[in-house]
Design an enzyme around this catalytic site. Structure first.
Site, short mmCIF file in Angstrom:
data_model
loop_
_atom_site.label_atom_id
_atom_site.label_comp_id
_atom_site.label_asym_id
_atom_site.label_seq_id
_atom_site.Cartn_x
_atom_site.Cartn_y
_atom_site.Cartn_z
N ASN A 254 -7.53 -3.70 14.61
CA ASN A 254 -8.92 -4.00 14.24
C ASN A 254 -8.99 -5.15 13.23
O ASN A 254 -10.03 -5.40 12.66
CB ASN A 254 -9.61 -2.74 13.69
CG ASN A 254 -8.95 -2.20 12.43
OD1 ASN A 254 -8.02 -2.82 11.89
ND2 ASN A 254 -9.40 -1.06 11.96
N HIS B 161 -7.29 -5.32 10.39
CA HIS B 161 -7.08 -4.97 8.99
C HIS B 161 -5.80 -5.62 8.45
O HIS B 161 -4.88 -5.92 9.21
CB HIS B 161 -7.11 -3.44 8.75
CG HIS B 161 -5.92 -2.68 9.22
ND1 HIS B 161 -5.98 -1.36 9.59
CD2 HIS B 161 -4.61 -3.02 9.37
CE1 HIS B 161 -4.78 -0.93 9.93
NE2 HIS B 161 -3.94 -1.93 9.81
N GLU C 50 -9.67 -2.17 5.65
CA GLU C 50 -10.30 -1.96 6.95
C GLU C 50 -11.51 -2.90 7.12
O GLU C 50 -11.96 -3.50 6.14
CB GLU C 50 -10.75 -0.50 7.06
CG GLU C 50 -9.62 0.51 6.93
CD GLU C 50 -8.74 0.61 8.17
OE1 GLU C 50 -8.81 -0.27 9.06
OE2 GLU C 50 -7.97 1.58 8.26
N ASP D 100 0.81 -1.21 0.00
CA ASP D 100 0.00 0.00 0.00
C ASP D 100 0.85 1.26 0.00
O ASP D 100 2.07 1.22 0.19
CB ASP D 100 -0.95 -0.01 1.20
CG ASP D 100 -0.28 -0.44 2.51
OD1 ASP D 100 0.95 -0.33 2.60
OD2 ASP D 100 -1.00 -0.88 3.43
#
Ligand code: PGA
Length: 249
Positions: free
Chosen positions: A136, A138, A143, A67
């Site tokens: 979380n 991800h 996400e 990314d």
């Protein structure tokens, strides 16, 4: 799936580097998928030390990063382009032209996503993907609630991810609001995945990954379906599972 639990982050990093080095030696023109963030830094340091001491070569290795932020230039110290140079590329013999990171400054974001996705395919796909995980759950910047079928795409970063990443920026306002990320399907198509997980803050995410229902709310749970997944965790990441809680279910 195979899983190693190591005493410390350093031991986790040594184990990860050992696996990567073996794969690079076995296939000198391997395509690596690379991750940024604090988790893989010591792994990259071990790769550099090994390159200097044992001359493991990356001359024919290709890489694709997961990314990049949208709207910050390559020269910006917070770009993932800069990160990779600072923590790995400047110290091994990989060819600049063989390293790929999405272009976060593109004027046509949609086109850049398609180009990146297609370029991975044209290169025969990713052989070994190094991966971290968010608190979380991800993976990359995918996400919670990202489609499991997603390919390289633009994401709006969640507040929690922006806050987590603000430690590198002057202020929260400086953290970009968007990123380009490989999709979950892109990641799942890697032939082998090496997931590194360190620290108590990640313990719940690891528990979900191993025992939670496979669901888009926790992106990393899909990794259980990958045919060649290796997890290397440190003991701090095991606090929710307990040391004997590795049993998969
Ligand atoms: P970290 O980030 O390595 O900085 O914890 C990992 C991630 O968010 O995927």
């Amino acid at each position: 799936m195979r899983m190693f639990v190591e005493k410390s982050k350093l031991e986790m990093s040594k184990k990860a580097a050992q696996i990567i080095i073996e794969e690079v030696k076995r296939n000198p023109s391997i395509t690596l998928g690379l991750a940024t963030g604090s988790t893989p830094i010591e792994t990259y340091q071990r790769l550099i030390e090994d390159h200097q001491q044992n001359q493991t070569t990356y001359k024919n290795v290709k890489s694709f990063n997961l990314d990049e932020y949208v709207g910050i230039s390559r020269q910006d110290q917070n770009s993932y382009y800069s990160f990779m140079r600072k923590h790995l590329f400047n110290f091994i013999d990989i060819e600049e032209g063989n390293t790929n990171i999405p272009n976060g400054m593109t004027t046509d974001k949609e086109e850049e996503c398609n180009r990146y996705e297609n370029f991975i395919k044209q290169n025969g796909g990713i052989d070994l993907q190094i991966l971290g995980i968010g608190q979380n759950g991800h993976i990359g910047f995918n996400e919670p609630h990202t489609s499991f079928e997603s390919r390289t795409h633009i994401v709006d970063l969640t507040e929690s991810t922006r806050i987590a990443n603000s430690r590198y920026f002057q202020s929260l306002e400086d953290v970009p609001k968007q990123a380009i990320t490989m999709g979950i399907q892109t990641i799942m198509e890697a032939k082998q995945i090496l997931l590194l997980i360190s620290g108590e803050k990640k313990a719940q995410a690891l528990h979900e990954l191993l025992h939670g229902e496979i669901r888009e709310e926790v992106p990393a749970t899909i990794l259980r379906n990958h045919p060649n997944l290796t997890i290397i965790a440190d003991e701090d990441a095991m606090v929710v599972l307990g040391k004997s809680g590795v049993g998969l279910g």
